[in-house]
Write a protein that holds these residues in place. Structure first.
Motif, PDB file in Angstrom:
ATOM      1  N   LEU A  27       0.816  -1.212   0.000  1.00  0.00           N
ATOM      2  CA  LEU A  27       0.000   0.000   0.000  1.00  0.00           C
ATOM      3  C   LEU A  27       0.852   1.266   0.000  1.00  0.00           C
ATOM      4  N   ARG A  28       1.988   1.210   0.666  1.00  0.00           N
ATOM      5  CA  ARG A  28       2.856   2.389   0.748  1.00  0.00           C
ATOM      6  C   ARG A  28       3.838   2.495  -0.423  1.00  0.00           C
ATOM      7  N   GLY A  29       3.819   1.521  -1.290  1.00  0.00           N
ATOM      8  CA  GLY A  29       4.718   1.563  -2.443  1.00  0.00           C
ATOM      9  C   GLY A  29       6.170   1.322  -2.093  1.00  0.00           C
ATOM     10  N   GLU A  30       6.418   0.592  -1.008  1.00  0.00           N
ATOM     11  CA  GLU A  30       7.798   0.373  -0.561  1.00  0.00           C
ATOM     12  C   GLU A  30       8.588  -0.516  -1.509  1.00  0.00           C
ATOM     13  N   PHE A  31       7.894  -1.249  -2.366  1.00  0.00           N
ATOM     14  CA  PHE A  31       8.605  -2.101  -3.315  1.00  0.00           C
ATOM     15  C   PHE A  31       9.190  -1.298  -4.473  1.00  0.00           C
ATOM     16  N   ASP A  32       8.782  -0.034  -4.612  1.00  0.00           N
ATOM     17  CA  ASP A  32       9.321   0.811  -5.678  1.00  0.00           C
ATOM     18  C   ASP A  32      10.845   0.891  -5.594  1.00  0.00           C
ATOM     19  N   ARG A  33      11.327   1.227  -4.401  1.00  0.00           N
ATOM     20  CA  ARG A  33      12.783   1.370  -4.244  1.00  0.00           C
ATOM     21  C   ARG A  33      13.493   0.024  -4.293  1.00  0.00           C
ATOM     22  N   LEU A  34      12.832  -1.039  -3.857  1.00  0.00           N
ATOM     23  CA  LEU A  34      13.455  -2.370  -3.898  1.00  0.00           C
ATOM     24  C   LEU A  34      13.644  -2.828  -5.339  1.00  0.00           C
ATOM     25  N   LEU A  35      12.681  -2.476  -6.192  1.00  0.00           N
ATOM     26  CA  LEU A  35      12.763  -2.878  -7.598  1.00  0.00           C
ATOM     27  C   LEU A  35      13.856  -2.132  -8.358  1.00  0.00           C
ATOM     28  N   LEU A  36      14.239  -0.961  -7.835  1.00  0.00           N
ATOM     29  CA  LEU A  36      15.259  -0.166  -8.514  1.00  0.00           C
ATOM     30  C   LEU A  36      16.679  -0.588  -8.160  1.00  0.00           C
ATOM     31  N   ARG A  37      16.821  -1.343  -7.094  1.00  0.00           N
ATOM     32  CA  ARG A  37      18.157  -1.754  -6.663  1.00  0.00           C
ATOM     33  C   ARG A  37      18.604  -3.030  -7.378  1.00  0.00           C
ATOM     34  N   PRO A  38      19.920  -3.162  -7.624  1.00  0.00           N
ATOM     35  CA  PRO A  38      20.429  -4.356  -8.320  1.00  0.00           C
ATOM     36  C   PRO A  38      20.615  -5.550  -7.374  1.00  0.00           C
ATOM     37  N   LEU A  39      19.557  -5.855  -6.627  1.00  0.00           N
ATOM     38  CA  LEU A  39      19.573  -6.998  -5.711  1.00  0.00           C
ATOM     39  C   LEU A  39      18.230  -7.705  -5.798  1.00  0.00           C
ATOM     40  N   ASN A  40      18.231  -8.979  -5.485  1.00  0.00           N
ATOM     41  CA  ASN A  40      16.995  -9.752  -5.472  1.00  0.00           C
ATOM     42  C   ASN A  40      15.979  -9.081  -4.554  1.00  0.00           C
ATOM     43  N   VAL A  41      14.771  -8.838  -5.050  1.00  0.00           N
ATOM     44  CA  VAL A  41      13.755  -8.107  -4.290  1.00  0.00           C
ATOM     45  C   VAL A  41      13.323  -8.879  -3.053  1.00  0.00           C
ATOM     46  N   PHE A  42      13.156 -10.188  -3.184  1.00  0.00           N
ATOM     47  CA  PHE A  42      12.745 -10.998  -2.035  1.00  0.00           C
ATOM     48  C   PHE A  42      13.805 -10.931  -0.933  1.00  0.00           C
ATOM     49  N   PHE A  43      15.069 -11.000  -1.324  1.00  0.00           N
ATOM     50  CA  PHE A  43      16.167 -10.893  -0.355  1.00  0.00           C
ATOM     51  C   PHE A  43      16.123  -9.540   0.348  1.00  0.00           C
ATOM     52  N   GLN A  44      15.948  -8.472  -0.415  1.00  0.00           N
ATOM     53  CA  GLN A  44      15.896  -7.140   0.186  1.00  0.00           C
ATOM     54  C   GLN A  44      14.730  -7.015   1.158  1.00  0.00           C
ATOM     55  N   PHE A  45      13.579  -7.556   0.754  1.00  0.00           N
ATOM     56  CA  PHE A  45      12.375  -7.430   1.569  1.00  0.00           C
ATOM     57  C   PHE A  45      12.530  -8.173   2.892  1.00  0.00           C
ATOM     58  N   ILE A  46      13.053  -9.383   2.840  1.00  0.00           N
ATOM     59  CA  ILE A  46      13.185 -10.206   4.047  1.00  0.00           C
ATOM     60  C   ILE A  46      14.270  -9.667   4.973  1.00  0.00           C
ATOM     61  N   THR A  47      15.390  -9.267   4.407  1.00  0.00           N
ATOM     62  CA  THR A  47      16.529  -8.840   5.234  1.00  0.00           C
ATOM     63  C   THR A  47      16.494  -7.353   5.575  1.00  0.00           C
ATOM     64  N   GLY A  48      15.546  -6.630   4.997  1.00  0.00           N
ATOM     65  CA  GLY A  48      15.508  -5.187   5.214  1.00  0.00           C
ATOM     66  C   GLY A  48      15.229  -4.789   6.647  1.00  0.00           C
ATOM     67  N   TYR A  49      14.670  -5.713   7.429  1.00  0.00           N
ATOM     68  CA  TYR A  49      14.414  -5.402   8.837  1.00  0.00           C
ATOM     69  C   TYR A  49      14.792  -6.617   9.678  1.00  0.00           C
ATOM     70  N   PHE A  50      15.987  -6.583  10.222  1.00  0.00           N
ATOM     71  CA  PHE A  50      16.452  -7.631  11.130  1.00  0.00           C
ATOM     72  C   PHE A  50      15.890  -7.313  12.509  1.00  0.00           C
ATOM     73  N   ASN A  51      14.941  -8.124  12.952  1.00  0.00           N
ATOM     74  CA  ASN A  51      14.216  -7.827  14.185  1.00  0.00           C
ATOM     75  C   ASN A  51      15.022  -8.282  15.409  1.00  0.00           C
ATOM     76  N   PHE A  52      15.990  -7.468  15.779  1.00  0.00           N
ATOM     77  CA  PHE A  52      16.861  -7.789  16.921  1.00  0.00           C
ATOM     78  C   PHE A  52      16.053  -8.000  18.206  1.00  0.00           C
ATOM     79  N   ILE A  53      15.054  -7.167  18.421  1.00  0.00           N
ATOM     80  CA  ILE A  53      14.221  -7.282  19.620  1.00  0.00           C
ATOM     81  C   ILE A  53      13.473  -8.611  19.637  1.00  0.00           C
TER      82      ILE A  53
END
Length: 270
Positions: free
Chosen positions: A94-120
């Motif tokens: 809804l927020r269009g956060e995949f826009d920037r992920l699609l522009l990067r030269p990295l696998n989108v699924f990898f970026q999406f999953i690793t984009g927030y390492f939930n340390f807590i």
């Protein structure tokens, strides 16, 4: 090989940034530290009450149930650390956060999953470790090298199954723009069904939780094997290996569903 190293390096940077952001709010960390263990220790207390009132459940004593519960919580804790972005797929769409992920030269699924390492989220592991160690001692779990290896494989398989299911359910948002309620229902289902022996449910439900939503492989079938109980499901391989295989299949299917969903993604525009 260099490509794999690059992805690990990127993950390291993502994790470092995520940890720094989360440590900016120490009171949130403290509240999580109080809330999460209380929730799951209350769960094991409820199991104690149920067994005391109604006797062993399908031959499972309290110690057996605690072992099952603790084993399930170990994979749950790690999923909260590594796969929690899948819980927010609806918001990302809804927020269009995949826009920037699609522009990067990295696998989108990898970026999406690793984009927030939930340390807590590591706090979710605390009750799982405590309950499992208690139950393992109570049932006389063999801490030999082979048993430890099987345990590690089981946990990895459980994490992949959980992560795969959350990814598939979250990806529904690519088509419908909504998956938050489905994710909430899935979380609740996983928490409830991994607390009790699968044999408590009607046969049809057992089939669904084995072959359609392979939740039984997260903790129930491996726990049967570890505890030396009569196997409810016969496989040509050890149940721990079976759990890992099911986990890998789940993640492969989840990745394909995610990729298909991404093709239906519509940019948030301006």
């Amino acid at each position: 090989m260099s490509g794999v190293k690059h992805y690990f390096t990127v993950f390291g940077y993502y994790a470092k940034l995520a940890i720094q952001r989360q440590l900016e709010y120490p009171l949130f960390l403290v509240s999580w530290l109080l809330m999460i263990p209380t929730q799951y220790f209350a769960g094991i207390w409820m199991l104690r009450i149920i067994v005391d009132k109604f006797q062993p459940l399908e031959g499972w004593t309290f110690n057996d149930l605690a072992f099952l519960y603790g084993l399930g919580l170990l994979s749950h804790g790690l999923v909260v650390v590594f796969f929690i972005p899948t819980w927010g797929t609806e918001s990302a769409v809804l927020r269009g956060e995949f826009d920037r992920l699609l522009l990067r030269p990295l696998n989108v699924f990898f970026q999406f999953i690793t984009g927030y390492f939930n340390f807590i989220g590591l706090i979710d592991l605390i009750p799982g470790i405590v309950i499992f160690l208690y139950a393992a001692h109570a049932v006389g779990f063999n801490w030999g090298l082979l048993s430890i290896l099987k345990l590690v494989i089981t946990i990895i398989g459980g994490v992949l199954i959980r992560g795969g299911i959350y990814t598939i359910v979250g990806a529904v948002a690519f088509w419908t723009k909504r998956s938050g309620n489905l994710i909430g229902m899935t979380i609740a289902t996983l928490e409830r069904t991994t607390m009790y022996p699968l044999t408590l449910y009607p046969y049809v439900v057992q089939v669904v939780l084995t072959f359609l939503l392979p939740i039984g492989f997260i903790s129930f079938y491996p726990a049967e094997s570890f505890l030396g109980k009569t196997a409810s499901l016969e496989l040509p391989v050890d149940m721990t290996i079976g759990t890992l295989i099911v986990g890998l299949v789940c993640m492969a299917v989840a990745y394909m569903v995610f990729r298909q969903g991404l093709r239906r993604y519509e940019s948030a525009g301006s």
